[in-house]
Design a protein around this motif. Structure first.
Motif, PDB file in Angstrom:
ATOM      1  N   ARG A 150       0.121  -1.008   0.105  1.00 47.90           N
ATOM      2  CA  ARG A 150      -0.048   0.228  -0.270  1.00 47.90           C
ATOM      3  C   ARG A 150       0.982   1.093   0.107  1.00 47.90           C
ATOM      4  NH1 ARG A 150      -5.018  -0.657   3.734  1.00 47.90           N
ATOM      5  NH2 ARG A 150      -6.523  -0.114   2.055  1.00 47.90           N
ATOM      6  N   ALA A 151       1.636   0.914   0.185  1.00 49.98           N
ATOM      7  CA  ALA A 151       3.148   2.032   0.021  1.00 49.98           C
ATOM      8  C   ALA A 151       3.178   3.154  -1.905  1.00 49.98           C
ATOM      9  CB  ALA A 151       4.293   1.910   0.492  1.00 49.98           C
ATOM     10  N   SER A 152       3.154   3.952  -1.884  1.00 47.90           N
ATOM     11  CA  SER A 152       3.438   4.710  -3.070  1.00 47.90           C
ATOM     12  C   SER A 152       4.664   5.299  -2.800  1.00 47.90           C
ATOM     13  CB  SER A 152       2.592   4.849  -4.312  1.00 47.90           C
ATOM     14  OG  SER A 152       2.559   4.832  -5.073  1.00 47.90           O
ATOM     15  N   PHE A 164      -0.124   5.319   1.513  1.00 41.59           N
ATOM     16  CA  PHE A 164      -0.683   6.226   0.576  1.00 41.59           C
ATOM     17  C   PHE A 164      -1.589   6.378   0.213  1.00 41.59           C
ATOM     18  CE2 PHE A 164      -0.176   8.876  -3.468  1.00 41.59           C
ATOM     19  CZ  PHE A 164      -0.023   9.894  -3.327  1.00 41.59           C
ATOM     20  N   ASP A 165      -2.354   7.545   0.347  1.00 41.71           N
ATOM     21  CA  ASP A 165      -3.475   8.245   0.095  1.00 41.71           C
ATOM     22  C   ASP A 165      -3.463   8.951  -0.976  1.00 41.71           C
ATOM     23  OD1 ASP A 165      -7.062   7.899   1.455  1.00 41.71           O
ATOM     24  OD2 ASP A 165      -6.249   9.595  -0.200  1.00 41.71           O
ATOM     25  N   THR A 255      -7.578   6.273  -1.680  1.00 36.89           N
ATOM     26  CA  THR A 255      -7.890   6.820  -3.039  1.00 36.89           C
ATOM     27  C   THR A 255      -6.386   6.343  -3.716  1.00 36.89           C
ATOM     28  OG1 THR A 255      -8.747   9.166  -1.527  1.00 36.89           O
ATOM     29  CG2 THR A 255      -8.190   9.261  -4.147  1.00 36.89           C
ATOM     30  N   ASN A 256      -5.320   6.140  -4.002  1.00 43.13           N
ATOM     31  CA  ASN A 256      -5.018   5.835  -4.744  1.00 43.13           C
ATOM     32  C   ASN A 256      -5.205   4.654  -5.396  1.00 43.13           C
ATOM     33  OD1 ASN A 256      -2.218   5.915  -6.562  1.00 43.13           O
ATOM     34  ND2 ASN A 256      -1.525   4.404  -4.700  1.00 43.13           N
ATOM     35  N   GLU A 257      -5.680   3.110  -4.636  1.00 42.72           N
ATOM     36  CA  GLU A 257      -6.058   2.026  -4.960  1.00 42.72           C
ATOM     37  C   GLU A 257      -7.576   1.803  -5.547  1.00 42.72           C
ATOM     38  OE1 GLU A 257      -4.173  -0.775  -0.627  1.00 42.72           O
ATOM     39  OE2 GLU A 257      -6.739   0.138  -1.467  1.00 42.72           O
ATOM     40  N   ASP A 258      -8.436   3.609  -5.155  1.00 45.40           N
ATOM     41  CA  ASP A 258      -9.944   2.680  -5.639  1.00 45.40           C
ATOM     42  C   ASP A 258      -9.280   3.988  -6.514  1.00 45.40           C
ATOM     43  OD1 ASP A 258     -12.449   3.463  -5.521  1.00 45.40           O
ATOM     44  OD2 ASP A 258     -12.324   5.849  -6.590  1.00 45.40           O
ATOM     45  N   ILE A 259      -8.061   4.437  -7.328  1.00 43.56           N
ATOM     46  CA  ILE A 259      -8.438   5.853  -8.292  1.00 43.56           C
ATOM     47  C   ILE A 259      -7.867   4.589  -9.731  1.00 43.56           C
ATOM     48  CG2 ILE A 259      -6.818   7.653  -9.957  1.00 43.56           C
ATOM     49  CD1 ILE A 259      -7.141   9.208  -7.784  1.00 43.56           C
ATOM     50  N   LYS A 260      -6.858   3.315  -9.009  1.00 48.40           N
ATOM     51  CA  LYS A 260      -6.013   2.415  -9.539  1.00 48.40           C
ATOM     52  C   LYS A 260      -6.533   1.651 -10.486  1.00 48.40           C
ATOM     53  CE  LYS A 260      -1.035   3.786  -9.003  1.00 48.40           C
ATOM     54  NZ  LYS A 260      -0.027   3.643  -7.999  1.00 48.40           N
ATOM     55  N   GLN A 270     -10.340  -9.575  -4.352  1.00 49.91           N
ATOM     56  CA  GLN A 270     -10.459  -9.336  -3.215  1.00 49.91           C
ATOM     57  C   GLN A 270      -9.761  -8.128  -2.479  1.00 49.91           C
ATOM     58  OE1 GLN A 270     -13.984  -9.379  -2.510  1.00 49.91           O
ATOM     59  NE2 GLN A 270     -14.317 -10.151  -4.727  1.00 49.91           N
ATOM     60  N   ASN A 271     -10.534  -7.141  -1.624  1.00 47.90           N
ATOM     61  CA  ASN A 271      -9.177  -6.718  -1.199  1.00 47.90           C
ATOM     62  C   ASN A 271      -8.897  -7.354   0.509  1.00 47.90           C
ATOM     63  OD1 ASN A 271      -7.594  -3.991   0.444  1.00 47.90           O
ATOM     64  ND2 ASN A 271      -9.470  -3.004   0.473  1.00 47.90           N
TER      65      ASN A 271
END
Length: 390
Positions: A150-152, A164-165, A255-260, A270-271
């Motif tokens: 979950r890091a970016s 990162f959000d 937010t980063n995961e939702d956009i990608k 699945q998350n």
């Protein structure tokens, strides 16, 4: 004269790479682009100041004195959450040291092998298992590390941020693992403050219109008209942002995961971070433990004057070489012996500067793998003995 190198200790934030700016001896950490943050602060403070100056005295007298008190408490909470989000470390990951980066590069090259010319090397990823699901860890070419789950890497701050959000220019900082809950509380409290001011502005105009008329009220209270306009256009964006992040928190998603589309793409993965329960997800994000900073930006480190040391060593070596060339002749020695495990002949000879009383060093025996070399004296004696025998 020999140069005296003076090393001093400095704070690590003075040497940290990236595009962040630090204040108060490293206690305050923000992005360099802070213009939008000042605009946010100006809008909040300006709107609330107009409300306290024009509406609060009239509402406290005709309705309740609790109205300005609650507005002050809400305003202070909004400012506190804004500063906590803007001035804190969002979860920046330290970059790899040169030795660590070299070791990681060697591991990657050993795993990938030799890539034929004209072919692209395989992607640098590692797979880890989280809740019975494979998650890929990507390699950051800037920080020289494999990013945690979950890091970016933020292109604006030029740092890898854990969980990162997004980068929010309104708060002048990244939103990550360590300040996400404060960012959400800021948006939620700002939504309540905007609704509160907008509602009592309408009530104030309606109450004064009964006695003085609507148009006369607008002329007498221009600050109220300005507040209504600011709150009206701010209300939709702030309330909409709060609702969007409430939806993300309920799914334990960024937010980063939702956009990608990391967990809602074509593969329908699945998350792995979701607990399949809205209450548990909200408790984990908002009520979880406060993670410490791994950056250690206020730690002490020695200031390494590498350039000064290199220049001083170069000057000293050049001066010593020039003085040696004047006093005594230079002798060139081979860099390495021609035969392994054997010393060069110059090593066995006594030095010119040695006194004659000093006994010469014993001769070294030749290696076992090579026959002994015959000296000219032994060859002459052998020849004399042979002549006598003949």
């Amino acid at each position: 004269m020999s140069a005296v190198m003076i090393t001093r200790k400095v704070r690590k934030w003075e040497k940290l790479p990236g595009k962040n700016s630090f204040c108060c001896d490293g206690r305050v950490m923000m992005a360099r682009q802070k213009g939008v943050f000042y605009l946010t602060l100006f809008l909040i403070v300006g709107t609330c100041s107009l409300f306290f100056a024009f509406e609060c005295p009239y509402l406290a007298l005709h309705l309740s004195p609790a109205i300005p008190v609650f507005a002050i408490v809400l305003f202070l909470f909004v400012i506190a959450m804004l500063f906590r989000t803007s001035f804190s470390d969002p979860g920046v990951l330290p970059r790899a040291l040169p030795e660590e980066a070299t070791f990681i590069e060697m591991e990657i090259e050993a795993a990938n092998g030799n890539v034929p010319a004209g072919q692209r090397p395989p992607p640098r990823i590692r797979n880890v298992q989280i809740n019975s699901q494979i998650v890929k860890l990507k390699y950051c070419y800037t920080c020289k590390i494999f990013r945690p789950p979950r890091a970016s890497h933020c292109s604006i701050c030029d740092n890898c941020v854990e969980r990162f959000d997004h980068h929010c220019p309104w708060v002048g900082n990244c939103v990550g693992k360590r300040n996400y809950r404060y960012f959400y509380m800021f948006t939620l409290s700002l939504s309540l403050l905007t609704i509160y001011i907008f509602t009592f502005d309408i009530i104030h105009v309606a109450m004064r219109s009964v006695d003085y008329g609507f148009l006369n009220t607008l002329k007498e209270t221009p600050g109220t008209v300005l507040e209504v306009l600011v709150c009206f256009f701010t209300l939709w964006s702030v309330v909409g942002l709060t609702g969007f992040h409430t939806y993300l928190i309920s799914l334990n998603q960024t937010t980063n995961e939702d956009i990608k589309g990391s967990w809602s793409g074509k593969n329908r993965v699945q998350n792995p971070y979701s607990h399949k329960n809205i209450f548990k997800n909200c408790c984990e994000v908002l009520c979880g433990p406060a993670y410490p900073s791994v950056l250690d930006r206020r730690g002490l480190m020695q200031d390494d004057p590498a350039g000064a040391a290199a220049s001083s060593s170069a000057s000293s070596s050049s001066s010593s070489a020039s003085s040696a060339s004047v006093t005594e002749p230079q002798t060139t020695k081979p860099k390495a012996p021609l035969i392994p495990n054997e010393h060069t002949p110059e090593d066995a000879k006594p030095s010119i500067a040695e006194s004659p009383e000093k006994s010469p060093s014993p001769k070294e025996e030749p290696p076992e793998n090579f026959p002994p070399l015959a000296s000219p004296e032994t060859d002459a004696e052998t020849c004399i003995v042979k002549d006598k025998n003949h």
